[in-house]
Design a protein around this motif. Sequence first.
Motif, PDB file in Angstrom:
ATOM      1  N   LEU A  39       8.006  -3.042  -8.915  1.00 16.39           N
ATOM      2  CA  LEU A  39       8.280  -1.531  -8.488  1.00 16.39           C
ATOM      3  C   LEU A  39       7.929  -0.650 -10.217  1.00 16.39           C
ATOM      4  O   LEU A  39       8.772   0.121 -10.811  1.00 16.39           O
ATOM      5  CB  LEU A  39       9.586  -1.538  -8.583  1.00 16.39           C
ATOM      6  CG  LEU A  39       9.792  -2.293  -7.325  1.00 16.39           C
ATOM      7  CD1 LEU A  39      12.222  -2.345  -7.425  1.00 16.39           C
ATOM      8  CD2 LEU A  39       9.938  -2.016  -6.165  1.00 16.39           C
ATOM      9  N   LYS A  51       2.839  -3.011  -4.212  1.00 16.57           N
ATOM     10  CA  LYS A  51       2.825  -4.428  -2.996  1.00 16.57           C
ATOM     11  C   LYS A  51       1.801  -5.737  -3.880  1.00 16.57           C
ATOM     12  O   LYS A  51       1.033  -5.238  -4.059  1.00 16.57           O
ATOM     13  CB  LYS A  51       3.667  -4.231  -2.133  1.00 16.57           C
ATOM     14  CG  LYS A  51       4.468  -3.405  -1.163  1.00 16.57           C
ATOM     15  CD  LYS A  51       4.707  -3.275   0.068  1.00 16.57           C
ATOM     16  CE  LYS A  51       6.035  -2.375   0.292  1.00 16.57           C
ATOM     17  NZ  LYS A  51       6.933  -2.868   0.730  1.00 16.57           N
ATOM     18  N   GLU A  65      -3.394  -3.879   0.169  1.00 20.63           N
ATOM     19  CA  GLU A  65      -3.101  -4.589   1.552  1.00 20.63           C
ATOM     20  C   GLU A  65      -4.231  -5.481   1.813  1.00 20.63           C
ATOM     21  O   GLU A  65      -5.159  -5.207   1.565  1.00 20.63           O
ATOM     22  CB  GLU A  65      -4.227  -2.503   2.271  1.00 20.63           C
ATOM     23  CG  GLU A  65      -3.166  -2.115   2.655  1.00 20.63           C
ATOM     24  CD  GLU A  65      -1.335  -2.542   3.325  1.00 20.63           C
ATOM     25  OE1 GLU A  65      -1.815  -3.495   3.951  1.00 20.63           O
ATOM     26  OE2 GLU A  65      -0.390  -1.444   2.845  1.00 20.63           O
TER      27      GLU A  65
HETATM   28  N1  LIG Z   1       1.175  -4.441   4.421  1.00 19.60           N
HETATM   29  C1  LIG Z   1       0.973  -5.041   3.063  1.00 19.60           C
HETATM   30  C2  LIG Z   1       2.379  -5.355   3.011  1.00 19.60           C
HETATM   31  C3  LIG Z   1       2.183  -6.588   1.534  1.00 19.60           C
HETATM   32  C4  LIG Z   1       4.090  -6.585   1.366  1.00 19.60           C
HETATM   33  O1  LIG Z   1       4.616  -6.494   1.912  1.00 19.60           O
HETATM   34  N2  LIG Z   1       3.759  -7.714   0.021  1.00 19.60           N
HETATM   35  C5  LIG Z   1       5.526  -8.195  -0.488  1.00 19.60           C
HETATM   36  C6  LIG Z   1       5.012  -9.888  -0.257  1.00 19.60           C
HETATM   37  S1  LIG Z   1       4.662 -10.455   1.321  1.00 19.60           S
HETATM   38  C7  LIG Z   1       5.569  -7.157  -1.232  1.00 19.60           C
HETATM   39  O2  LIG Z   1       5.012  -6.948  -2.167  1.00 19.60           O
HETATM   40  N3  LIG Z   1       6.583  -6.550  -1.254  1.00 19.60           N
HETATM   41  C8  LIG Z   1       7.764  -6.605  -2.471  1.00 19.60           C
HETATM   42  C9  LIG Z   1       8.341  -5.358  -1.998  1.00 19.60           C
HETATM   43  O3  LIG Z   1       8.453  -4.700  -0.808  1.00 19.60           O
HETATM   44  O4  LIG Z   1       9.038  -4.641  -2.641  1.00 19.60           O
HETATM   45  C10 LIG Z   1       0.187  -5.803   2.738  1.00 19.60           C
HETATM   46  O5  LIG Z   1      -0.494  -6.482   4.588  1.00 19.60           O
HETATM   47  O6  LIG Z   1      -0.936  -6.493   1.640  1.00 19.60           O
END
Ligand SMILES: N[C@@H](CCC(=O)N[C@@H](CS)C(=O)NCC(=O)O)C(=O)O
Length: 203
Positions: A39, A51, A65
């Motif tokens: 963040l 992410k 992604e």
């Molecule tokens: N659509 C993205 C989703 C990525 C995602 O949601 N990553 C999660 C870990 S699996 C994350 O970084 N979450 C931290 C947050 O939501 O702050 C992808 O396919 O890479």
Amino acid sequence: MKLFEMALTPNCKRVNIFLNELGVELEHVHVDVRGGENLTADFAQKSLNGKVPTLQLDEHTFICESMAICRYFDETTPSESSLFGDSPLERARVEMWNRIIEWDGLLPAFQAFRNISGVYQDRENCIPAWGEESKLRVEKFLPKLAQQLTASTFIVGDKLTVADISAWILVLFCESRLELPVQQQYPTIAAWYQLLASRPAFA
Ligand SMILES: N[C@@H](CCC(=O)N[C@@H](CS)C(=O)NCC(=O)O)C(=O)O
């Protein structure tokens, strides 16, 4: 080249299995997602969605992604067969299944976990009722997966594709995070899951 990740998260696992199948090795940089490192303003400079996983190709080039990262390696790594399919029809089927697994399986599964557990309540409003509804939607999707695996060894035809990797992560996540005993409930899913688990890339 670096992969910013938190190895235990499902999307990072998905990309790492894909890279293992291709035999790609690269530097991994741990991001403390639970602690909010993703963040920060610094990470926002790197990752459009903020992410993990996020791939760094050079000083100024970043790709986030999971599927975009997998496609990049699919196209840049010499291989006899593509995990995205080898003919127009196979590619269409892999794309169809992968999107269905993402939209009807992974997305509601993640929503269920995030909203029920409140794991990311430091960054989003968690609505437990939405989590329960999302869990029901995953449960409704699973018979479709079981049915497909009755008809073929892998999700699309007779070889592993990215759709299998996405679905394998879904089953693992359902069992470990949502307390859904998928393999007990669906023998065809269990046989396929164990077949994949025996591949070195999934270890
Ligand atoms: N659509 C993205 C989703 C990525 C995602 O949601 N990553 C999660 C870990 S699996 C994350 O970084 N979450 C931290 C947050 O939501 O702050 C992808 O396919 O890479």
